[in-house]
Write an enzyme that holds these catalytic residues in place. Sequence first.
Site, PDB file in Angstrom:
ATOM      1  N   GLU A   1       2.315 -26.059 -14.190  1.00 47.04           N
ATOM      2  CA  GLU A   1       2.807 -24.714 -13.950  1.00 47.04           C
ATOM      3  C   GLU A   1       2.220 -24.236 -12.623  1.00 47.04           C
ATOM      4  OE1 GLU A   1       2.035 -22.683 -17.896  1.00 47.04           O
ATOM      5  OE2 GLU A   1       4.229 -22.745 -17.867  1.00 47.04           O
TER       6      GLU A   1
ATOM      7  N   CYS B   1      -7.405 -22.032 -22.944  1.00 47.79           N
ATOM      8  CA  CYS B   1      -7.178 -23.471 -23.100  1.00 47.79           C
ATOM      9  C   CYS B   1      -8.060 -24.308 -22.178  1.00 47.79           C
ATOM     10  CB  CYS B   1      -5.716 -23.787 -22.823  1.00 47.79           C
ATOM     11  SG  CYS B   1      -5.170 -23.095 -21.254  1.00 47.79           S
TER      12      CYS B   1
ATOM     13  N   ASN C   1      -2.685 -16.231 -26.512  1.00 51.95           N
ATOM     14  CA  ASN C   1      -3.854 -15.732 -25.778  1.00 51.95           C
ATOM     15  C   ASN C   1      -3.518 -14.957 -24.499  1.00 51.95           C
ATOM     16  OD1 ASN C   1      -2.956 -18.111 -24.634  1.00 51.95           O
ATOM     17  ND2 ASN C   1      -5.004 -18.896 -24.204  1.00 51.95           N
TER      18      ASN C   1
ATOM     19  N   GLU D   1       1.879 -27.479 -21.808  1.00 54.36           N
ATOM     20  CA  GLU D   1       0.566 -26.933 -21.446  1.00 54.36           C
ATOM     21  C   GLU D   1      -0.227 -26.825 -22.737  1.00 54.36           C
ATOM     22  OE1 GLU D   1      -0.659 -26.551 -18.653  1.00 54.36           O
ATOM     23  OE2 GLU D   1       1.054 -26.487 -17.299  1.00 54.36           O
TER      24      GLU D   1
HETATM   25  P1  NDP Z   1       0.319 -23.353 -31.515  1.00 54.45           P
HETATM   26  O1  NDP Z   1       0.463 -24.747 -31.036  1.00 54.45           O
HETATM   27  O2  NDP Z   1       0.002 -23.107 -32.923  1.00 54.45           O
HETATM   28  O3  NDP Z   1       1.654 -22.524 -31.201  1.00 54.45           O
HETATM   29  C1  NDP Z   1       2.201 -22.435 -29.896  1.00 54.45           C
HETATM   30  C2  NDP Z   1       3.624 -21.914 -30.002  1.00 54.45           C
HETATM   31  O4  NDP Z   1       4.473 -22.933 -30.554  1.00 54.45           O
HETATM   32  C3  NDP Z   1       3.777 -20.704 -30.913  1.00 54.45           C
HETATM   33  O5  NDP Z   1       4.751 -19.839 -30.365  1.00 54.45           O
HETATM   34  C4  NDP Z   1       4.265 -21.335 -32.198  1.00 54.45           C
HETATM   35  O6  NDP Z   1       4.941 -20.429 -33.012  1.00 54.45           O
HETATM   36  C5  NDP Z   1       5.184 -22.415 -31.665  1.00 54.45           C
HETATM   37  N1  NDP Z   1       5.451 -23.525 -32.573  1.00 54.45           N
HETATM   38  C6  NDP Z   1       4.681 -23.969 -33.603  1.00 54.45           C
HETATM   39  N2  NDP Z   1       5.266 -25.047 -34.185  1.00 54.45           N
HETATM   40  C7  NDP Z   1       6.425 -25.293 -33.515  1.00 54.45           C
HETATM   41  C8  NDP Z   1       7.461 -26.272 -33.635  1.00 54.45           C
HETATM   42  N3  NDP Z   1       7.419 -27.234 -34.554  1.00 54.45           N
HETATM   43  N4  NDP Z   1       8.503 -26.218 -32.769  1.00 54.45           N
HETATM   44  C9  NDP Z   1       8.557 -25.267 -31.810  1.00 54.45           C
HETATM   45  N5  NDP Z   1       7.603 -24.311 -31.653  1.00 54.45           N
HETATM   46  C10 NDP Z   1       6.540 -24.326 -32.483  1.00 54.45           C
HETATM   47  O7  NDP Z   1      -0.763 -22.709 -30.534  1.00 54.45           O
HETATM   48  P2  NDP Z   1      -1.459 -21.272 -30.628  1.00 54.45           P
HETATM   49  O8  NDP Z   1      -0.413 -20.205 -30.546  1.00 54.45           O
HETATM   50  O9  NDP Z   1      -2.405 -21.284 -31.777  1.00 54.45           O
HETATM   51  O10 NDP Z   1      -2.273 -21.243 -29.258  1.00 54.45           O
HETATM   52  C11 NDP Z   1      -3.481 -21.893 -29.096  1.00 54.45           C
HETATM   53  C12 NDP Z   1      -3.307 -23.252 -28.442  1.00 54.45           C
HETATM   54  O11 NDP Z   1      -2.600 -23.110 -27.213  1.00 54.45           O
HETATM   55  C13 NDP Z   1      -4.617 -23.898 -28.096  1.00 54.45           C
HETATM   56  O12 NDP Z   1      -4.591 -25.260 -28.423  1.00 54.45           O
HETATM   57  C14 NDP Z   1      -4.686 -23.732 -26.597  1.00 54.45           C
HETATM   58  O13 NDP Z   1      -5.497 -24.675 -25.973  1.00 54.45           O
HETATM   59  C15 NDP Z   1      -3.270 -23.828 -26.199  1.00 54.45           C
HETATM   60  N6  NDP Z   1      -3.072 -23.188 -24.908  1.00 54.45           N
HETATM   61  C16 NDP Z   1      -2.808 -23.974 -23.809  1.00 54.45           C
HETATM   62  C17 NDP Z   1      -2.696 -23.417 -22.565  1.00 54.45           C
HETATM   63  C18 NDP Z   1      -2.377 -24.255 -21.368  1.00 54.45           C
HETATM   64  O14 NDP Z   1      -1.845 -23.717 -20.411  1.00 54.45           O
HETATM   65  N7  NDP Z   1      -2.684 -25.539 -21.346  1.00 54.45           N
HETATM   66  C19 NDP Z   1      -2.876 -21.973 -22.353  1.00 54.45           C
HETATM   67  C20 NDP Z   1      -3.085 -21.244 -23.573  1.00 54.45           C
HETATM   68  C21 NDP Z   1      -3.201 -21.850 -24.795  1.00 54.45           C
HETATM   69  P3  NDP Z   1       4.112 -19.516 -34.073  1.00 54.45           P
HETATM   70  O15 NDP Z   1       2.691 -19.531 -33.693  1.00 54.45           O
HETATM   71  O16 NDP Z   1       4.725 -18.187 -33.928  1.00 54.45           O
HETATM   72  O17 NDP Z   1       4.353 -20.157 -35.400  1.00 54.45           O
END
Ligand code: NDP
Length: 483
Positions: free
Chosen positions: A457, A283, A152, A249
């Site tokens: 952060e 998020c 995002n 996060e």
């Molecule tokens: P995901 O949890 O699907 O993915 C986050 C990242 O982790 C991606 O780069 C993904 O790779 C990677 N990933 C997935 N599985 C693994 C694993 N087993 N080991 C290591 N890395 C892995 O989240 P989204 O990308 O769909 O983002 C949305 C989510 O992020 C929402 O839940 C949102 O609330 C949260 N978020 C939290 C924030 C915060 O600061 N608290 C800010 C922004 C978002 P890939 O997707 O390339 O497979």
Amino acid sequence: MQIQPKASHFIDGAYVDDVAGTPIAVVYPATGEQIATVHAATPAIVDQAIVAAKRAQKQWAAMSGTERGRILRRAADMIRAQNRDLSILETYDTGKPLQETLVADATSGADALEYFGGLAGSLTGEHIPMGEDWVYTVREPLGVCVGIGAWNYPTQIACWKAAPALACGNAMIFKPSETTPLCALKVAEILCDAGLPAGLFNVVQGMGEVGGSLVTDPRVDKVSLTGSVPTGKKVYAAAAAQMKHVTMELGGKSPLIIFDDADLDNAVGGAINGNFYSSGQVCSNGTRVFVQKGLKEAFLQRLTERLQNAVIGDPLDEATNFGPMVSEAQLNIVAGYIEKGQAEGARLVSGGKRLDQKGWFLEPTVFADVSDDMIIAREEIFGPVMAVLDFEDEDEVIARANDTEFGLSAGVFTKDLTRAHRVIGKLEAGSCFINSYNDAPVEAPFGGVKASGVGRENSKEAIQHYSQVKSVYVRMGDVEAAF
Ligand code: NDP
């Protein structure tokens, strides 16, 4: 339209590729058109990044904090100078309107680099007197840090992780979300042009398994993830197996509580910011909007009026203030929740439909008469779906607001400031707002409690999570021993 980067990865100060890696299509969310292809990192690419980071980190840590900070601040200035181009790239990567990306993405990344660049020279330890002896402490870097990003805020997330990590003397390997691989490469290029020595900020592309291979590599000392709670649980467990440091996060289902005495337009504005900015893909969004019964009808009426001002369409047109979902997959997830809300008996007040045009556009959607047990009030939707719930009194709303596994954010709107502080004090959330919603200046700590995360952060707090303390006892006299 093609926005092909020079190569898929940025390692040791240069763009590199390995076309043996799985191709990842980069799609512009506003049209569904493929605009670039990158390749997932092969094990050889991951190894190259770790070797480079490990080598570069020691020399970087040996520099003075002031010297490190100067490079970060130069990068901040360069990002600001290129803000328009970087914002356009962010819009192509995510689909977010240029109206937003011009003020919330590269600029926020520059703020982080400037802030932590400024702090770098002042990271000192303590002197602790012990009579004629003393203890001193030294704040040391952790080593090689891995950053894993969500889709995002790709520029902002890369900078929010890189800036404190580098300020503390660490190296970083950043894996963007496969959905938005372009922006972090630009951050790497700018850091390099600003004088960051090769190997200190590397970008490798890939899906979860690439992130997983970085997390489990014994040469990596810390993992900072921005992502969902299920991914966070997996990554935290994998890091714990090797006792690594983590920052998590994660997601939320945050409460936004509006009391009868709130300023109506400010409360509606807060609810709009907390649900529809970035098409709801934030998020910390306040997606459970608790409105006290006396204000409910006026709130819904004013909200519906103001939703007429949403300009949905071409994100590159600066008049547009509401863009598409990041991907077709995310659009389908959110549309599924809208169906569930209707099936559960929530009242659809506004929106709910996909737009009949190319791209992944969904209307800003509001449900009223939502009850606590409905799926749309319990699960993170990560899209433009606001759930409005009624409440009668303060104790009741606090208990209901806290009845969730999440704890990222919370907001209160009221003119009674005593009540505002009392209520915020009882809410289980890490990042809170009074008469506002979703402000995230670099000076303020950001992060969640409960399942929403570990660590913080931004702000001085982030320093704790990218460094460790060594204590040294210094004896001035003789050593006494039993024998
Ligand atoms: P995901 O949890 O699907 O993915 C986050 C990242 O982790 C991606 O780069 C993904 O790779 C990677 N990933 C997935 N599985 C693994 C694993 N087993 N080991 C290591 N890395 C892995 O989240 P989204 O990308 O769909 O983002 C949305 C989510 O992020 C929402 O839940 C949102 O609330 C949260 N978020 C939290 C924030 C915060 O600061 N608290 C800010 C922004 C978002 P890939 O997707 O390339 O497979």
